[in-house]
Motif scaffolding. Sequence first.
Motif, PDB file in Angstrom:
ATOM      1  N   TYR A  85       0.844  -1.215   0.000  1.00 52.81           N
ATOM      2  CA  TYR A  85       0.000   0.000   0.000  1.00 52.81           C
ATOM      3  C   TYR A  85       0.876   1.260   0.000  1.00 52.81           C
ATOM      4  CZ  TYR A  85      -4.198   2.733   1.021  1.00 52.81           C
ATOM      5  OH  TYR A  85      -5.251   3.630   0.952  1.00 52.81           O
ATOM      6  N   SER A  86       2.089   1.131   0.495  1.00 60.75           N
ATOM      7  CA  SER A  86       3.069   2.229   0.419  1.00 60.75           C
ATOM      8  C   SER A  86       4.266   1.752  -0.402  1.00 60.75           C
ATOM      9  CB  SER A  86       3.567   2.592   1.818  1.00 60.75           C
ATOM     10  OG  SER A  86       4.777   3.324   1.728  1.00 60.75           O
ATOM     11  N   LEU A  87       4.896   2.673  -1.142  1.00 69.03           N
ATOM     12  CA  LEU A  87       6.099   2.303  -1.907  1.00 69.03           C
ATOM     13  C   LEU A  87       7.183   1.755  -0.982  1.00 69.03           C
ATOM     14  CD1 LEU A  87       6.385   5.371  -4.337  1.00 69.03           C
ATOM     15  CD2 LEU A  87       5.706   3.029  -4.930  1.00 69.03           C
ATOM     16  N   PHE A  88       7.185   2.218   0.290  1.00 66.21           N
ATOM     17  CA  PHE A  88       8.246   1.802   1.205  1.00 66.21           C
ATOM     18  C   PHE A  88       7.816   0.706   2.177  1.00 66.21           C
ATOM     19  CE2 PHE A  88       9.601   6.333   0.309  1.00 66.21           C
ATOM     20  CZ  PHE A  88      10.523   5.943  -0.657  1.00 66.21           C
ATOM     21  N   GLY A  89       6.565   0.241   2.060  1.00 66.35           N
ATOM     22  CA  GLY A  89       6.108  -0.845   2.937  1.00 66.35           C
ATOM     23  C   GLY A  89       6.941  -2.114   2.740  1.00 66.35           C
ATOM     24  N   ARG A 261       2.567  -6.963  -4.296  1.00 65.69           N
ATOM     25  CA  ARG A 261       2.987  -5.640  -3.808  1.00 65.69           C
ATOM     26  C   ARG A 261       2.355  -4.528  -4.632  1.00 65.69           C
ATOM     27  NH1 ARG A 261       8.196  -8.574  -3.139  1.00 65.69           N
ATOM     28  NH2 ARG A 261       8.477  -8.210  -5.370  1.00 65.69           N
ATOM     29  N   TRP A 262       2.356  -4.682  -5.974  1.00 64.61           N
ATOM     30  CA  TRP A 262       1.810  -3.604  -6.806  1.00 64.61           C
ATOM     31  C   TRP A 262       0.290  -3.521  -6.697  1.00 64.61           C
ATOM     32  CZ3 TRP A 262       4.905  -0.026  -7.135  1.00 64.61           C
ATOM     33  CH2 TRP A 262       6.221  -0.162  -7.549  1.00 64.61           C
ATOM     34  N   LEU A 263      -0.352  -4.617  -6.297  1.00 65.02           N
ATOM     35  CA  LEU A 263      -1.794  -4.558  -6.017  1.00 65.02           C
ATOM     36  C   LEU A 263      -2.079  -3.585  -4.878  1.00 65.02           C
ATOM     37  CD1 LEU A 263      -3.426  -8.097  -6.080  1.00 65.02           C
ATOM     38  CD2 LEU A 263      -4.364  -5.976  -6.995  1.00 65.02           C
ATOM     39  N   GLY A 264      -1.161  -3.554  -3.907  1.00 59.64           N
ATOM     40  CA  GLY A 264      -1.308  -2.608  -2.799  1.00 59.64           C
ATOM     41  C   GLY A 264      -1.286  -1.175  -3.302  1.00 59.64           C
ATOM     42  N   ILE A 265      -0.380  -0.886  -4.234  1.00 62.19           N
ATOM     43  CA  ILE A 265      -0.308   0.479  -4.795  1.00 62.19           C
ATOM     44  C   ILE A 265      -1.587   0.781  -5.580  1.00 62.19           C
ATOM     45  CG2 ILE A 265       0.810   1.847  -6.648  1.00 62.19           C
ATOM     46  CD1 ILE A 265       2.255   2.033  -3.940  1.00 62.19           C
ATOM     47  N   ALA A 266      -2.095  -0.217  -6.316  1.00 58.79           N
ATOM     48  CA  ALA A 266      -3.338  -0.004  -7.073  1.00 58.79           C
ATOM     49  C   ALA A 266      -4.476   0.370  -6.118  1.00 58.79           C
ATOM     50  CB  ALA A 266      -3.687  -1.259  -7.876  1.00 58.79           C
ATOM     51  N   ARG A 267      -4.545  -0.336  -5.006  1.00 59.62           N
ATOM     52  CA  ARG A 267      -5.608  -0.019  -4.031  1.00 59.62           C
ATOM     53  C   ARG A 267      -5.429   1.375  -3.446  1.00 59.62           C
ATOM     54  NH1 ARG A 267      -5.228  -4.166   0.208  1.00 59.62           N
ATOM     55  NH2 ARG A 267      -6.402  -2.642   1.410  1.00 59.62           N
ATOM     56  N   VAL A 342      -5.154   1.080 -13.460  1.00 54.10           N
ATOM     57  CA  VAL A 342      -5.777   1.610 -12.236  1.00 54.10           C
ATOM     58  C   VAL A 342      -5.125   2.937 -11.837  1.00 54.10           C
ATOM     59  CG1 VAL A 342      -6.102   1.216  -9.754  1.00 54.10           C
ATOM     60  CG2 VAL A 342      -6.495  -0.661 -11.374  1.00 54.10           C
ATOM     61  N   VAL A 343      -3.798   2.959 -11.853  1.00 51.83           N
ATOM     62  CA  VAL A 343      -3.106   4.190 -11.441  1.00 51.83           C
ATOM     63  C   VAL A 343      -3.386   5.301 -12.454  1.00 51.83           C
ATOM     64  CG1 VAL A 343      -0.866   5.229 -10.920  1.00 51.83           C
ATOM     65  CG2 VAL A 343      -1.338   2.894 -10.181  1.00 51.83           C
ATOM     66  N   ASP A 344      -3.399   4.954 -13.732  1.00 56.06           N
ATOM     67  CA  ASP A 344      -3.650   5.952 -14.785  1.00 56.06           C
ATOM     68  C   ASP A 344      -5.064   6.524 -14.663  1.00 56.06           C
ATOM     69  OD1 ASP A 344      -2.847   7.298 -17.279  1.00 56.06           O
ATOM     70  OD2 ASP A 344      -4.388   6.038 -18.197  1.00 56.06           O
ATOM     71  N   ARG A 345      -6.070   5.667 -14.459  1.00 61.65           N
ATOM     72  CA  ARG A 345      -7.453   6.157 -14.307  1.00 61.65           C
ATOM     73  C   ARG A 345      -7.583   7.021 -13.056  1.00 61.65           C
ATOM     74  NH1 ARG A 345      -9.109   0.552 -14.487  1.00 61.65           N
ATOM     75  NH2 ARG A 345      -9.359  -0.079 -16.657  1.00 61.65           N
ATOM     76  N   SER A 346      -6.937   6.576 -11.982  1.00 57.73           N
ATOM     77  CA  SER A 346      -7.026   7.321 -10.710  1.00 57.73           C
ATOM     78  C   SER A 346      -6.467   8.719 -10.894  1.00 57.73           C
ATOM     79  CB  SER A 346      -6.250   6.584  -9.606  1.00 57.73           C
ATOM     80  OG  SER A 346      -6.758   5.288  -9.453  1.00 57.73           O
ATOM     81  N   LEU A 347      -5.356   8.783 -11.623  1.00 63.81           N
ATOM     82  CA  LEU A 347      -4.722  10.077 -11.890  1.00 63.81           C
ATOM     83  C   LEU A 347      -5.667  10.953 -12.723  1.00 63.81           C
ATOM     84  CD1 LEU A 347      -1.000  10.462 -12.828  1.00 63.81           C
ATOM     85  CD2 LEU A 347      -2.705  11.608 -14.213  1.00 63.81           C
ATOM     86  N   LEU A 365       2.577   6.321 -10.767  1.00 60.94           N
ATOM     87  CA  LEU A 365       2.571   6.023 -12.203  1.00 60.94           C
ATOM     88  C   LEU A 365       3.989   5.730 -12.707  1.00 60.94           C
ATOM     89  CD1 LEU A 365       0.167   6.175 -14.368  1.00 60.94           C
ATOM     90  CD2 LEU A 365       1.386   8.157 -15.232  1.00 60.94           C
ATOM     91  N   ARG A 366       4.932   6.533 -12.243  1.00 57.38           N
ATOM     92  CA  ARG A 366       6.331   6.305 -12.670  1.00 57.38           C
ATOM     93  C   ARG A 366       6.849   4.974 -12.147  1.00 57.38           C
ATOM     94  NH1 ARG A 366       6.933  11.698 -11.090  1.00 57.38           N
ATOM     95  NH2 ARG A 366       8.087  11.145  -9.221  1.00 57.38           N
ATOM     96  N   GLU A 367       6.423   4.628 -10.932  1.00 63.67           N
ATOM     97  CA  GLU A 367       6.949   3.403 -10.313  1.00 63.67           C
ATOM     98  C   GLU A 367       6.383   2.138 -10.940  1.00 63.67           C
ATOM     99  OE1 GLU A 367       9.357   3.309  -8.096  1.00 63.67           O
ATOM    100  OE2 GLU A 367       9.471   5.479  -7.852  1.00 63.67           O
ATOM    101  N   VAL A 368       5.104   2.181 -11.384  1.00 61.01           N
ATOM    102  CA  VAL A 368       4.498   0.920 -11.865  1.00 61.01           C
ATOM    103  C   VAL A 368       4.800   0.650 -13.343  1.00 61.01           C
ATOM    104  CG1 VAL A 368       2.647   0.995 -10.155  1.00 61.01           C
ATOM    105  CG2 VAL A 368       2.196   1.875 -12.438  1.00 61.01           C
ATOM    106  N   ARG A 369       5.188   1.677 -14.097  1.00 57.02           N
ATOM    107  CA  ARG A 369       5.386   1.450 -15.542  1.00 57.02           C
ATOM    108  C   ARG A 369       6.434   0.375 -15.848  1.00 57.02           C
ATOM    109  NH1 ARG A 369       5.676  -0.132 -19.712  1.00 57.02           N
ATOM    110  NH2 ARG A 369       5.312   0.816 -21.764  1.00 57.02           N
ATOM    111  N   PRO A 370       7.591   0.381 -15.184  1.00 55.56           N
ATOM    112  CA  PRO A 370       8.599  -0.642 -15.519  1.00 55.56           C
ATOM    113  C   PRO A 370       8.157  -2.077 -15.226  1.00 55.56           C
ATOM    114  CG  PRO A 370       9.604   1.190 -14.327  1.00 55.56           C
ATOM    115  CD  PRO A 370       8.123   1.371 -14.218  1.00 55.56           C
TER     116      PRO A 370
END
Length: 395
Positions: A85-89, A261-267, A342-347, A365-370
């Motif tokens: 849920y956090s980039l640093f979690g 992990r990236w599912l957490g960021i999506a949420r 998800v991140v793109d729509r949220s933005l 968005l920058r973090e999930v693209r790669p």
Amino acid sequence: MPIDLSHDPAVSELAKRTAEFVRGVVVPEEKAYGGVTARGGDEMRVRLQQAARDAGVFVPHVSPEYGGHGLDMRGRAPVFEEAGYSLFGPLALNIAAPDEGNMHMLEAIATAEQKERYLRPLATGEVRSCFAMTEPAPGAGSDPSSLRTRAEKAPGGWRIDGRKWFITGADGAAYAICMARTSGEPGDRGGATMFLVDADNPGMKIVRHVETLDESLYGGHCEMVFDGCVVSEEAVLGEVDKGFDYAQVRLGPARTTHCMRWLGIARHAQDIAVARAADRRLFGSRLAELGMIQAMIADNEIDIAASRALTLQACWELDQGRSGAQSTAVAKTFTAEAVWRVVDRSLQICGSLGVSGDILLSRFLREVRPFRIYDGPSETHRWAIARRVVRRHLG
Ligand SMILES: Cc1cc2nc3c(=O)[nH]c(=O)nc-3n(C[C@H](O)[C@H](O)[C@H](O)COP(=O)(O)OP(=O)(O)OC[C@H]3O[C@@H](n4cnc5c(N)ncnc54)[C@H](O)[C@@H]3O)c2cc1C
């Protein structure tokens, strides 16, 4: 037959505590930590990992012998999602890439001595590590068989020569797990071996940090040179020439834990967008009452639910001791693209605020693209998925 998708109560309890820890301790830190250029620096990692230890949520995936909770893949899914849920979690819990995948592989194939020397300090958070496989063209990338880095027998051990790049976490890592060719030629499907190379080996050098879109992973993404890098016989991880087999031990689970992990960021992205849509008024109503916004919120929910289901299916297969080649590829391809959507729509829902640095979405968005490239680009996975399906059809 009924399918029980509930988690073991102990896993649910750990996921709940992880959620409380990440939202209470890590998220505020993430907001305060403007541009992350953490390369080699360890101050934040050490502090967050101590907090995770104190909260009893540290290294959930390794066995209790190494201080962890010994979760299987299905158990990891809800806990890693809460950490993500956090980039640093993941960093705080010591389940970030590449260390998490390295711990998994070391636990599976290292000798008892190697486990004491390399796994234990990694699991306790004393050190970081990296995994060095990818090479600049024409070397190994989507096609690992292009591997060009060579290891030749030398007095007392092996001599490694070659170039690697995009090696996450290399700067500041105590050691690298390096994949090198010990037999055959580039293009051959076998003949690779994994070596444990200590950072103070004078034959292994970091030549630069590669600038990338993402910037939250400690130690950056580095280009490295192995130049007359001599290691002992004890540095061989597993058996000689079995490196590609071991890579599968690491890659299937590692791409699945990336999905978690990236599912957490999506949420998290969805939560930010929903809060904004419920609050912002436009054209006489709340944003959340406009149909096109509702469609985006619903599509986010569908993408998150579908990604979670595919990830759990892959976990279940891995827990059965199966290779999970197809299910992990399906889950990875879908989730990497779904999380991006998800991140793109949220933005988009947040308008100009979304692209600003005032909230976290532009960073997400920058973090999930790669993720659509590492652990196998979507095209490589689609190619492999289709080949398996056609092979099955042909019998
Ligand atoms: C942020 C980040 C971190 C990374 N960390 C690590 C690390 O720690 N260690 C490590 O060893 N590597 C790491 N990598 C490297 C990563 O694993 C490779 O980028 C990946 O395997 C793809 O290889 P490549 O970049 O050489 O692309 P190429 O192999 O040159 O592929 C280029 C493109 O070709 C297309 N393609 C591939 N296969 C097919 C196909 N079958 N059909 C049609 N098109 C296809 C895809 O669109 C692909 O993006 C990292 C990469 C990134 C971006």
